[in-house]
Scaffold this motif. Sequence first.
Motif, PDB file in Angstrom:
ATOM      1  N   ASP A 159       7.771  -1.696  48.474  1.00  0.00           N
ATOM      2  CA  ASP A 159       6.831  -2.309  48.900  1.00  0.00           C
ATOM      3  C   ASP A 159       7.149  -4.210  48.655  1.00  0.00           C
ATOM      4  OD1 ASP A 159       5.399  -0.470  49.615  1.00  0.00           O
ATOM      5  OD2 ASP A 159       3.551  -0.937  47.675  1.00  0.00           O
ATOM      6  N   GLU A 160       7.291  -4.917  49.864  1.00  0.00           N
ATOM      7  CA  GLU A 160       7.477  -6.420  49.435  1.00  0.00           C
ATOM      8  C   GLU A 160       7.073  -6.658  48.260  1.00  0.00           C
ATOM      9  OE1 GLU A 160       9.311  -8.878  51.047  1.00  0.00           O
ATOM     10  OE2 GLU A 160      10.617  -6.545  51.464  1.00  0.00           O
ATOM     11  N   ASP A 161       5.293  -6.437  47.916  1.00  0.00           N
ATOM     12  CA  ASP A 161       4.946  -7.699  47.105  1.00  0.00           C
ATOM     13  C   ASP A 161       4.673  -6.466  45.972  1.00  0.00           C
ATOM     14  OD1 ASP A 161       3.389  -5.051  47.789  1.00  0.00           O
ATOM     15  OD2 ASP A 161       1.495  -5.443  48.242  1.00  0.00           O
ATOM     16  N   LYS A 181       7.863  -6.207  44.594  1.00  0.00           N
ATOM     17  CA  LYS A 181       9.337  -6.242  43.484  1.00  0.00           C
ATOM     18  C   LYS A 181       9.224  -6.536  42.454  1.00  0.00           C
ATOM     19  CE  LYS A 181      10.707  -8.288  47.668  1.00  0.00           C
ATOM     20  NZ  LYS A 181      12.389  -8.702  48.538  1.00  0.00           N
ATOM     21  N   THR A 202      14.255  -5.594  44.986  1.00  0.00           N
ATOM     22  CA  THR A 202      13.389  -4.388  44.958  1.00  0.00           C
ATOM     23  C   THR A 202      13.619  -3.324  44.301  1.00  0.00           C
ATOM     24  OG1 THR A 202      13.062  -4.641  47.309  1.00  0.00           O
ATOM     25  CG2 THR A 202      13.222  -2.560  47.030  1.00  0.00           C
ATOM     26  N   LYS A 262      19.855  -8.425  51.511  1.00  0.00           N
ATOM     27  CA  LYS A 262      19.276  -8.212  52.735  1.00  0.00           C
ATOM     28  C   LYS A 262      20.643  -7.625  53.167  1.00  0.00           C
ATOM     29  CE  LYS A 262      14.819  -9.852  53.653  1.00  0.00           C
ATOM     30  NZ  LYS A 262      14.627  -9.722  52.259  1.00  0.00           N
ATOM     31  N   ASN A 275      17.400  -1.200  53.257  1.00  0.00           N
ATOM     32  CA  ASN A 275      16.404   0.402  52.316  1.00  0.00           C
ATOM     33  C   ASN A 275      16.558   1.856  53.440  1.00  0.00           C
ATOM     34  OD1 ASN A 275      16.058   0.068  55.172  1.00  0.00           O
ATOM     35  ND2 ASN A 275      13.541  -0.523  54.198  1.00  0.00           N
TER      36      ASN A 275
END
Length: 817
Positions: A264-266, A268, A290, A353, A467
């Motif tokens: 989940d991005e939130d 990290k 992440t 990324k 990912n």
Amino acid sequence: MPMRSQSVRTRRPPTASRPEPLPRSESSTRAEASRPHRRSSQRSTTGAAQSPRHPPSDVPAPAAEEPHDRAAANAAAADHYAQRPSKHRYRTVIPAPSGNYAFIKTIGQGSMGKVKLARKEGTNELVACKIIDRVSPDDGRLSREERERADAAREDRNAREAAIVSLLNHQYICGLRDNLRTRWHWYMLFEYVNGGQMLDYIISHGKLKEKQARKFARQIASAVDYCHRNSIVHRDLKIENILISKTGDIKIIDFGLSNLFSPDEDRKLKTYCGSLYFAAPELLQARPYTGPEVDVWSFGVVLFVLVCGKVPFDDQYMPALHQKIKKGEVDYPNWLSSECKHLISRMLVTDPKQRATMHEVMNHPWMLKGYNGPPENFLPHREPLKLPLDEEVIAHMTGFKFGPPEYIREELTKKITSPKYQAAVRRLEKEREQPQPNPQGTEKRRGFGFDFYKRRNSITSKETLTNGSSDGLPIGDDPLNAFDPMISVYYLVREKFERERQEAQAAQPAVPPKVQQVPPSSPQQAQAPPPVPPSPIARHKEKHSLAEIVPPQPAHTENSRTRHRARSHSEDQVREPVQNGLLSPDMVPTKKGGNGPVSLLRRLSTRDRRKEPSDGKTISLQKSVSKRAKSLGHARRESIQARRARREAEARDQPQTPHTPHQEPPLREETDAELGLEGEGEGGETSGGSNERLEPEDPDLAKPVYLKGIFSVSTTSTKPLSEIRADIKRVLKMLGVDYTEIKGGFSCTHAPSIAEEERYHSPSRGEERVADGEIRFEVLIVKVPIVSLHGVQFKRLGGDTWQYKATAEQIVRKLRL
Ligand SMILES: Nc1ncnc2c1ncn2[C@@H]1O[C@H](COP(=O)(O)OP(=O)(O)OP(=O)(O)O)[C@@H](O)[C@H]1O
């Protein structure tokens, strides 16, 4: 072994301003309730001498107790020992839940504490016992509050390390055998990896041939991918944390900085830790991450070190080093193959990324060269989770600060009934109905373990650079692997139970292992995982369970953990300033000037003697070597043939034998011999072939003579032992290294001059900086089997890695072998 004492390593719990008791497990609570350690602690602080050999009468005898009381007694007894004067503290027995372990000697020193070799009483079983202080020293640097905060954070880290390593089950990850927490210390008993550090290997070799490096890289990839797909990020991958086993395979150690991650991005991670040379740029910039991507970067640095013999980012001046890492500019030597260069350049991409994923790494042409497919990650077969959940599994999901069992149950229920999870399950089912061909020809597991480890062989277009996973489903989309940290831990605990169940079955030889053919009678049974073959670690280890993390919980108990912990946020949910973070000591700028520690690595890269024709000595060395290498190669070929013939004979005898705990693990990467690497060396990879069979179990003799390829030209000699010893002494004296003669070699201490020391910096972590300018290591003379050669081997025992590397290399260069 006589050594100079070092302040940090012998520190003892403060007496005057002892912090308030820490939150502790039931074992230590009970231990304190029974009070023996308190008495002993009081005694030790008043300086009363204790005999190191005879346990005092106030230490309960573990064997006579009931399991719970025994655990309490174990903790109390260990505390008692821990309270002794440091001189005697570790020369005794640690009463771990699975048995008593007697310390033999110190084999390592990390920033978190000492690592001691120990033997289980009444057996020949050796373990590496990591001893970690639970309480910071009261050295006046920190206020009481700061120390308490630091201790609490450290406690969380230790609990997490113990929890993570106790659940992991992978042949290239060093397994935890047992674990004991006392009032002052954690004792983590790991399988003993007796082939030395990869670092020593590189010191002996300079750089590795790409073929040899590939073998190691595939093993590292296998272990790292396994971790990632269990929602675990190592965060401290570095050359020092890769050991070599007696079979010449790698074992990753030190999960002290590891953590669970979420896709989940939130959610990290925000702890900036690791060793500077190996740290990803986003960590230096204190950017949330992440998880897997920072391991990929570190892995890229490790791979560079393997093939180049030096680190890719190197400067004596720390700010300049930071800049180099952040820019990610690497000078690739021109002799590196373009495929290898391409792979490393994909791993050392500064933008996380854009950086290669583990999937890309594992499927890169360089990784595949000479193999049928990408490395196997040895994940067990899994099915999506369904309700109801297994209460016993939930009760053992401890060590991660998830909260009490009821909270975990509630959360897990929410997660697996969520539309996101259900959608992922539907995608998986669809994919299983229409399996896509595997374009890479993913390597199948060999042998009979395959049934237990069915993998989905799909590489889908959904894989993204950020990912992907090695099986192709993006992390977070795969309901089985790394979908969510809590789900991953649930699988891991359940699989651990299953292994223990199988080990218990295997321990009863009269009863053949049952194959469950009957339809499941309960929904829980319906979703129980298929049996998992015991791991190579499990094959040897004592029966133990998660009860080791919470010692009073006996193995295989139906009882749930009753003491509920309040839910709290992990350290990663709180942003830590870099200077207080674990990385900070690495980042302390040092003065500019001089030849830095890192330049040793640079120098190492030039150890290929053929490329140094100006050095007349090395040319002649090279000449004599090719002769030696030839004879070694010949010996090795014979050895390979002998082994092959033996294996074939064994295969003929038992073609259909099912896997038993006593057999070689069927599922593993090829050994050197299988790859034909043993004869590959050009002076560098010179060693005996099936040396591992010669390894003595006696720790005094357990010199790494069995290692394949451990010795290079510059570290082997045909000279008589006395001459080699004299030569080593000459060099040690010349370099100002303090040494003591020990069995089989020299125990050395070296403290560089102040000017020299300023050039170095410690890659240790947190406030617990170990390197105090002094390094400790052993120089061992061993007999290389099969051929009559002696080899010189180095073993770091403590102090700064790069100082050690520089010194060892200097010694190697000055030797006249
Ligand atoms: N299982 C093992 N078998 C053999 N030696 C080991 C084992 N575990 C650790 N060691 C030795 O002890 C050293 C320190 O161990 P470890 O890295 O786990 O400690 P640490 O305090 O976490 O270190 P660091 O400061 O590098 O993070 C290792 O470099 C290695 O030489």
